[in-house]
Enzyme design. Structure first.
Site, PDB file in Angstrom:
ATOM      1  N   ASP A  63     -40.486   9.995  61.085  1.00 26.14           N
ATOM      2  CA  ASP A  63     -41.757   9.952  60.656  1.00 26.14           C
ATOM      3  C   ASP A  63     -41.719  10.499  59.390  1.00 26.14           C
ATOM      4  O   ASP A  63     -41.055  10.539  58.698  1.00 26.14           O
ATOM      5  CB  ASP A  63     -42.389  11.258  61.429  1.00 26.14           C
ATOM      6  CG  ASP A  63     -43.678  11.596  61.161  1.00 26.14           C
ATOM      7  OD1 ASP A  63     -44.646  10.741  61.277  1.00 26.14           O
ATOM      8  OD2 ASP A  63     -43.958  12.754  60.930  1.00 26.14           O
TER       9      ASP A  63
ATOM     10  N   ASP B 158     -41.706  15.826  62.824  1.00 25.49           N
ATOM     11  CA  ASP B 158     -42.086  17.509  62.700  1.00 25.49           C
ATOM     12  C   ASP B 158     -42.985  17.721  63.777  1.00 25.49           C
ATOM     13  O   ASP B 158     -43.622  19.101  63.585  1.00 25.49           O
ATOM     14  CB  ASP B 158     -42.600  17.518  61.261  1.00 25.49           C
ATOM     15  CG  ASP B 158     -43.895  16.807  61.280  1.00 25.49           C
ATOM     16  OD1 ASP B 158     -44.994  17.675  61.004  1.00 25.49           O
ATOM     17  OD2 ASP B 158     -44.088  15.671  61.394  1.00 25.49           O
TER      18      ASP B 158
ATOM     19  N   ASP C 238     -45.389  11.906  57.162  1.00 26.37           N
ATOM     20  CA  ASP C 238     -46.062  13.054  56.765  1.00 26.37           C
ATOM     21  C   ASP C 238     -45.842  14.214  57.622  1.00 26.37           C
ATOM     22  O   ASP C 238     -45.585  14.178  58.924  1.00 26.37           O
ATOM     23  CB  ASP C 238     -47.655  12.754  57.135  1.00 26.37           C
ATOM     24  CG  ASP C 238     -48.141  11.623  56.217  1.00 26.37           C
ATOM     25  OD1 ASP C 238     -48.255  11.832  54.994  1.00 26.37           O
ATOM     26  OD2 ASP C 238     -48.465  10.559  57.130  1.00 26.37           O
TER      27      ASP C 238
END
Length: 214
Positions: A7, A165, A9
């Site tokens: 991922d 995250d 961001d």
């Protein structure tokens, strides 16, 4: 070697300050109150259109304005998308080590692909990835597994590992049937132990060892 897909961001970069600046620039020009950083962080994760929807709902803006405001925020963000953004500690060394070990690397983000590619270029990360997919290329976003499957296929297929995250990333990995490694210093709202994962880490120094163990 297994492909490793990331991922963006909250996983590789802390980008919320630039997202906040773009969003607030557009909303304050509309005569609307600005958002603080924690509030913008809470909007992140499901792509720009959803972020704008959440911001509009928080300010009581009519849904009819969504397409225009989304385009305006994207334009503002693309024009200045990395001046406040930082790469998390250890990321570059970890990516270089994985590549040196033979792992193909990919990026799978809900951020509009045009903006994601600009940021990767500006931060000097583009050359580390063999495949990049962002929002807008496929008709669906994560947590639908299609974007992740698409990146895996672009990297040559086979068993892969996903690193993210957030709750969205964990759901994506489960839906795709891919082992998930959770970076704990990003934008998640749920306790670490409540998210499905093979392992969690707080610094990128640990990543190569975790990947080797999958």
């Amino acid at each position: 070697m297994k492909p490793v897909i990331f991922d963006l961001d909250g996983t590789l970069i802390d980008s919320v300050p630039d997202i906040q600046a773009a969003l607030n620039g557009v909303f304050t020009a509309e005569g609307l109150a600005a958002f603080d950083l924690p509030t913008v962080t809470s909007f992140v994760g499901n792509g720009l259109p959803t972020l704008v929807t959440r911001a509009m709902a928080a300010r009581g803006v009519e849904e009819s304005q969504h397409e225009r405001l989304t385009a305006d925020v994207l334009a503002a963000y693309t024009a200045d998308s990395s001046s406040r953004t930082v790469i998390y500690p250890g990321v570059v060394a970890a990516l270089q080590a994985l590549r040196a070990a033979g792992h193909p690397l990919g990026l799978c983000t809900n951020k509009p692909e045009s903006a994601a590619r600009v940021i990767l270029d500006q931060l000097g990360l583009t050359g580390l990835f063999g495949a990049v997919l962002g929002g807008g290329r496929l008709p669906v976003l994560k947590p639908d597994p299609a974007p992740l499957h698409h990146v895996i296929a672009e990297l040559g297929g086979g068993p892969a590992i996903y690193v993210g995250d957030s709750e969205v990333d964990a759901e994506t990995a489960v839906a795709a049937g891919v082992p998930f490694l959770l970076y704990t210093e990003g934008y998640r709202k749920t306790p670490v132990e409540a998210l499905p994962q093979q392992a969690a880490f707080s610094h990128y120094d640990a990543l190569a060892g975790l990947v080797a163990g999958q």
